[in-house]
Design a protein around this motif. Structure first.
Motif, mmCIF file in Angstrom:
data_model
loop_
_atom_site.group_PDB
_atom_site.id
_atom_site.type_symbol
_atom_site.label_atom_id
_atom_site.label_comp_id
_atom_site.label_asym_id
_atom_site.label_seq_id
_atom_site.Cartn_x
_atom_site.Cartn_y
_atom_site.Cartn_z
ATOM 1 N N MET A 1 40.559 46.276 44.359
ATOM 2 C CA MET A 1 39.760 45.787 43.248
ATOM 3 C C MET A 1 40.452 44.630 42.556
ATOM 4 N N ILE A 2 39.728 43.558 42.322
ATOM 5 C CA ILE A 2 40.301 42.466 41.533
ATOM 6 C C ILE A 2 39.353 42.112 40.401
ATOM 7 N N GLY A 3 39.939 41.660 39.307
ATOM 8 C CA GLY A 3 39.135 41.247 38.171
ATOM 9 C C GLY A 3 38.763 42.398 37.256
ATOM 10 N N PHE A 4 39.360 43.557 37.471
ATOM 11 C CA PHE A 4 39.043 44.728 36.646
ATOM 12 C C PHE A 4 40.195 45.706 36.792
ATOM 13 N N PRO A 5 40.580 46.514 35.854
ATOM 14 C CA PRO A 5 40.133 46.473 34.471
ATOM 15 C C PRO A 5 40.795 45.362 33.678
ATOM 16 N N ARG A 6 40.108 44.932 32.641
ATOM 17 C CA ARG A 6 40.663 43.892 31.794
ATOM 18 C C ARG A 6 41.297 44.464 30.546
ATOM 19 N N THR A 7 40.805 45.617 30.126
ATOM 20 C CA THR A 7 41.354 46.230 28.902
ATOM 21 C C THR A 7 41.738 47.669 29.196
ATOM 22 N N SER B 1 35.350 42.761 44.244
ATOM 23 C CA SER B 1 35.668 41.822 43.180
ATOM 24 C C SER B 1 34.630 41.983 42.085
ATOM 25 N N ILE B 2 35.100 42.431 40.930
ATOM 26 C CA ILE B 2 34.149 42.743 39.863
ATOM 27 C C ILE B 2 33.410 41.511 39.353
ATOM 28 N N PRO B 3 34.104 40.379 39.163
ATOM 29 C CA PRO B 3 33.348 39.195 38.744
ATOM 30 C C PRO B 3 32.242 38.848 39.735
ATOM 31 N N THR B 4 32.525 38.980 41.036
ATOM 32 C CA THR B 4 31.494 38.700 42.040
ATOM 33 C C THR B 4 30.347 39.693 41.905
ATOM 34 N N LEU C 1 27.350 48.957 30.607
ATOM 35 C CA LEU C 1 26.590 48.234 31.628
ATOM 36 C C LEU C 1 27.363 48.173 32.939
ATOM 37 N N LEU C 2 28.670 47.984 32.788
ATOM 38 C CA LEU C 2 29.491 47.681 33.952
ATOM 39 C C LEU C 2 29.804 48.908 34.796
ATOM 40 N N ILE D 1 43.286 50.433 45.512
ATOM 41 C CA ILE D 1 44.263 49.495 44.973
ATOM 42 C C ILE D 1 43.640 48.595 43.921
ATOM 43 N N VAL D 2 44.371 48.402 42.837
ATOM 44 C CA VAL D 2 43.924 47.485 41.794
ATOM 45 C C VAL D 2 44.958 46.377 41.700
ATOM 46 N N ILE D 3 44.506 45.130 41.750
ATOM 47 C CA ILE D 3 45.445 44.015 41.618
ATOM 48 C C ILE D 3 45.122 43.259 40.339
ATOM 49 N N LEU D 4 46.086 43.256 39.430
ATOM 50 C CA LEU D 4 45.873 42.599 38.145
ATOM 51 C C LEU D 4 46.781 41.387 38.042
ATOM 52 N N GLY D 5 46.360 40.428 37.241
ATOM 53 C CA GLY D 5 47.226 39.284 37.050
ATOM 54 C C GLY D 5 46.447 38.151 36.424
ATOM 55 N N PRO D 6 47.143 37.204 35.804
ATOM 56 C CA PRO D 6 46.430 36.108 35.164
ATOM 57 C C PRO D 6 45.867 35.162 36.216
ATOM 58 N N THR D 7 45.034 34.265 35.771
ATOM 59 C CA THR D 7 44.475 33.279 36.665
ATOM 60 C C THR D 7 45.619 32.462 37.263
#
Lengths: 142, 480
Positions: B350-356, B296-299, B329-330, B269-275
């Motif tokens: 997954m949170i914080g990814f993908p961004r693009t 969590s990708i940022p983590t 890198l990522l 599961i991917v969860i996308l959304g703004p801050t």
């Protein structure tokens, strides 16, 4: 799938279902079939299953080899991996753990050469082949 | 080193392969057929079953008299090219071996359930039924027949029950007309035949008179409850008191959907959304309920930086500049994490990814790990700002508050609670904008794969339920 709990209040219809499945060795059939599919990952699983079952059917009737993931040549390769130096023998514990790794749970625990802890390639391959054939003959014999 | 002791792992590619080919359902069908028929030679039986196995439709249409079930059934039959079976017709073509068993003046109503089941069984075994599929109308007519059918292993995949109040049915029946030559059904208000010839041939059947309709409806109501009870999980009721095309559309949509599969699946599961949209909150709720690890990708990035790994060192410069860390890198870091045992076994959120869009494509390319559900938590900027700027943290106890929803209980605590610098209004706005820049392309990319949009400006429980529904329900026609 091999361990049906024998509950005291088991549903009678369920019992005859499990009896039927076990008598015709359906769980083992699907186990071997799934293993083949995992390994081969055919594009047409249904066609692959039909081929497998037809080969099994012919083997049952005529004595042609059963469909199997582990072939005779694989057994000799396995033996060579266990005996890299080329002594011609493996220890009993190697023999036993290899049997289990191949999925064989019932095997001859007193093979020739156990007293000297030297099991020959021939002994190993013959026993493995015999047991694998039993495991692959997933049908009911009258 | 004993080669036999190395642990065996099923490659993740296999899970995707199994899902794509619906292997679990295939095996399930094989074993349930085996148990229903108990052939003495399962191998030959399975070979035949696999050769015949198809996605051909198996539909039953039920409903009160004058609900339009025959009309709908015919429309469905034309669309799906299945075999339509009506009891009267079937009775006329009973094969000889069963004909002897029929009572003297055999009508639809005086045949025993077991005989009916035999007749249907014979018909459904025919090659055209097994290849094109079948649609049954007006059968079973009572619970006894239903149980007899099920005992023989004749199980539809979809059962549609048309519903409407009795008064509507009686009114409709009054206007119903039949073409005496072709037996086509027309209606003087809704479905007038075009040609004059047909109009002149129209007759009204006795069975549609009000008196007889009342009796037929009583009989129907007496029996339908018992029948519906047997088909609980595959039954769908459709309101018949609407225009014909609407009814047909609903029936067709339902019968095109595959039943929900009980195959074990690893949710990816991917969860996308703004801050401020509540991604972490929802992710934690899902993770806790279904025991799925959160990735969590940022983590992950922060961990690399803190542990001063070679990758972490290179990533640090990007993070401090607030630029996106490049894929090269990522992706290896993400791949490693997703290939760890807990993710393979239980799936991941997954949170914080993908961004693009590019990141989305890279993720989809990892073998066996393309996401199975993508959620967009949509929330307008001002609500996100309101949510975040009112967050407060008590530095002594670590309790978190919200000045509006969940304020600090005492004056003292309120005084000492602080706002996190990233929750400052301008920072929040900047972070929100960063998401919106790529939102369109992400939404576009995932719309092909059925990304699910959820309004995130509601309370946490509602959002959680919406996400849960999205995970549990089949996403598309294939049933997963």
């Amino acid at each position: 799938m091999d361990n049906y709990p024998s509950a005291p209040n088991a549903n009678p219809i369920e019992e005859t279902a499990t009896d039927y499945l076990q008598m015709h060795r359906i769980p083992e059939l699907f186990h071997n079939l799934s293993a083949s599919i995992v390994y081969n990952r055919p594009d047409d699983p249904k066609g692959f299953m039909v081929d497998y079952l037809e080969q099994l059917k012919k083997a049952r009737a005529t004595g042609l080899p059963f469909p199997a993931l582990v072939q005779d040549t694989d057994l000799t390769s396995v033996f060579r991996m266990l005996d890299p130096v080329g002594l011609g023998y493996i220890t009993y514990s190697q023999y036993a753990s290899t049997m289990e790794a191949l999925g064989i749970t019932k095997y001859n625990t007193a093979p020739t050469g156990k007293d000297k802890d030297q099991i020959s390639s021939e002994t190993f391959c013959q026993e493995a082949k015999k047991r694998l054939n039993e495991l692959n003959a997933t049908f009911f014999v009258q | 080193m004993d080669q036999t002791l190395r642990p065996l792992n099923i490659p993740p590619e296999f899970l995707l392969y199994a899902e794509k080919n619906a292997l679990f359902e295939l095996f399930q069908r094989c074993i349930s057929s085996l148990l229903i028929d108990r052939p003495s030679d399962p191998i030959t039986y399975l070979i035949d079953l696999l050769k015949k196995d198809s996605d051909a439709p198996k539909i039953i249409i039920l409903g009160p008299p004058a609900s339009g079930r025959h009309t709908i059934a015919k429309m469905l039959q034309k669309k799906l090219n299945a075999v339509l079976i009506e009891p009267e017709e079937l009775l006329r073509d009973v094969p000889s071996k069963l004909r002897d068993k029929l009572p003297v003046n055999a009508t639809v109503n005086n045949i025993s359930s077991s005989l009916w089941t035999q007749i249907y069984e014979e018909r459904l075994k025919d090659f055209d039924c097994s290849r094109r599929g079948w649609i049954l109308v007006d059968f079973p007519m009572n619970r006894e027949q239903t149980l007899a059918l099920q005992a023989k292993g004749i199980c539809p995949r979809h059962v549609v029950c048309l519903e409407a109040p009795d008064t509507v049915m009686i009114e409709r029946a009054a206007g119903k007309r039949i073409d005496s030559k072709t037996k086509d059904i027309y209606h003087i208000t809704w479905n007038i035949p075009n040609s004059r010839d047909v109009q002149e041939r129209l007759i009204q059947l006795e069975e549609n008179s009000e008196k007889i309709m009342v009796l037929r409806l009583k009989e129907y109501r007496r029996n339908i409850g018992g029948i519906k009870d047997c088909f609980k999980s595959i039954l769908r009721s459709v309101n018949a008191d609407q225009p014909l095309n609407d009814v047909y559309l609903q029936v067709y949509t339902y019968t095109s959907k595959k039943p929900r599969s009980i195959a074990p699946r690893t949710p990816r599961i991917v969860i996308l959304g703004p801050t401020g949209s509540g991604r972490k909150t929802v992710a934690m709720q899902v993770s806790r309920k279904y025991d799925i690890p959160i990735v969590s990708i940022p983590t992950l990035i922060k961990q690399q930086i803190v542990n001063k790994t070679p990758a972490g060192v290179s990533m640090k410069s990007y993070v401090t500049r607030e630029a996106l860390v490049p894929d090269s890198l990522l992706m290896p870091i993400i791949k490693d994490r997703l290939n760890q045992k807990d993710c393979i076994a239980k799936g991941w959120i997954m949170i914080g990814f993908p961004r693009t869009r590019e990141q989305g494509e890279s993720l989809a390319r990892i073998p066996g790990l393309a996401p199975s559900r993508v959620f967009f938590l949509d929330i307008p900027l001002d609500i996100a700002v309101e949510r975040l700027t009112q967050r407060r943290l008590d530095p002594i106890t670590g309790d978190r508050f919200h000045t509006h929803e969940h304020p600090p209980p005492t004056h003292n605590i309120k005084e000492r609670s602080r706002q996190h610098p990233t929750d400052d209004k301008e920072v929040v706005q900047k972070r929100y904008q960063a998401y919106t820049i790529y939102y369109d392309e992400l939404q576009d990319y995932y719309s092909e794969q059925d990304g699910i949009h959820i309004a995130a400006d509601q309370d946490t429980y509602t959002v959680f339920e919406a996400v849960e529904a999205g995970i549990v329900n089949p996403l598309n026609k294939n049933g997963f």
